[in-house]
Scaffold this motif. Structure first.
Motif, PDB file in Angstrom:
ATOM      1  N   ASP A 169       0.834  -1.191   0.000  1.00  0.00           N
ATOM      2  CA  ASP A 169       0.000   0.000   0.000  1.00  0.00           C
ATOM      3  C   ASP A 169       0.874   1.248   0.000  1.00  0.00           C
ATOM      4  N   LYS A 181       0.262   5.545   0.030  1.00  0.00           N
ATOM      5  CA  LYS A 181      -0.675   6.667   0.079  1.00  0.00           C
ATOM      6  C   LYS A 181      -0.562   7.509  -1.194  1.00  0.00           C
ATOM      7  N   LYS A 182       0.637   7.627  -1.723  1.00  0.00           N
ATOM      8  CA  LYS A 182       0.887   8.485  -2.875  1.00  0.00           C
ATOM      9  C   LYS A 182       0.508   7.835  -4.206  1.00  0.00           C
TER      10      LYS A 182
END
Length: 151
Positions: free
Chosen positions: A48, A50-51
């Protein structure tokens, strides 16, 4: 409910390549000839981010990259960050940059190009860094991300 996590060991010295696309991580391994590398390599895929949503990461013990190797990484993983580790500490974080010129490690797509007929090293001008377009110095044939072939 107890969460279980597997933690990857920190490396004492070496390089972490972060923010590789999940689909590009194996290509990064190949173009850097890391399939035969003797020290530890940790690969994490579909992590994963976030960006970027999903990403991959490589940790390579006792390996610090030369400029030509960094250029290879930039062409495959233009959003990658190189993290230099010494004595378990991060000493430098550097985002890769697609170079203006690429030498030696890409094959020209034109079978009649002098680089495919004689012992002449390839040379390309990067004409578009966003969509990755390269123009051969000798025959002016264009190569794109989809048609690029590494030597």
């Amino acid at each position: 409910m107890q969460k279980k996590e597997l933690h990857v060991s920190a490396i004492q010295n070496g390089t972490v390549i972060d923010h590789i696309t999940s689909s590009g991580v194996l290509q990064v391994l190949r173009i850097l000839n890391l399939e035969t590398y003797e020290d530890r390599i940790y690969l994490g895929g579909n992590l994963d981010s976030k960006k970027y949503g999903k990403k991959a990461i490589l940790k390579i013990e006792n390996k610090f990259f030369r400029e030509d190797e960094i250029n290879k990484i930039a062409l495959v993983a233009p959003n990658a960050t190189l993290i230099e580790i010494r004595d378990y500490e991060v000493v430098k974080k550097t985002p890769v940059e697609i170079p203006n010129d690429v030498y030696h490690f890409i094959k020209c797509a034109n079978p009649n190009c002098i680089t495919n007929v004689e012992e002449v090293p390839t040379r390309f001008k990067v004409t578009d860094k966003n969509d990755l377009r390269l123009k051969c110095h000798y025959c002016e044939k264009n190569t794109t991300r989809a048609t690029i072939e590494y030597k």
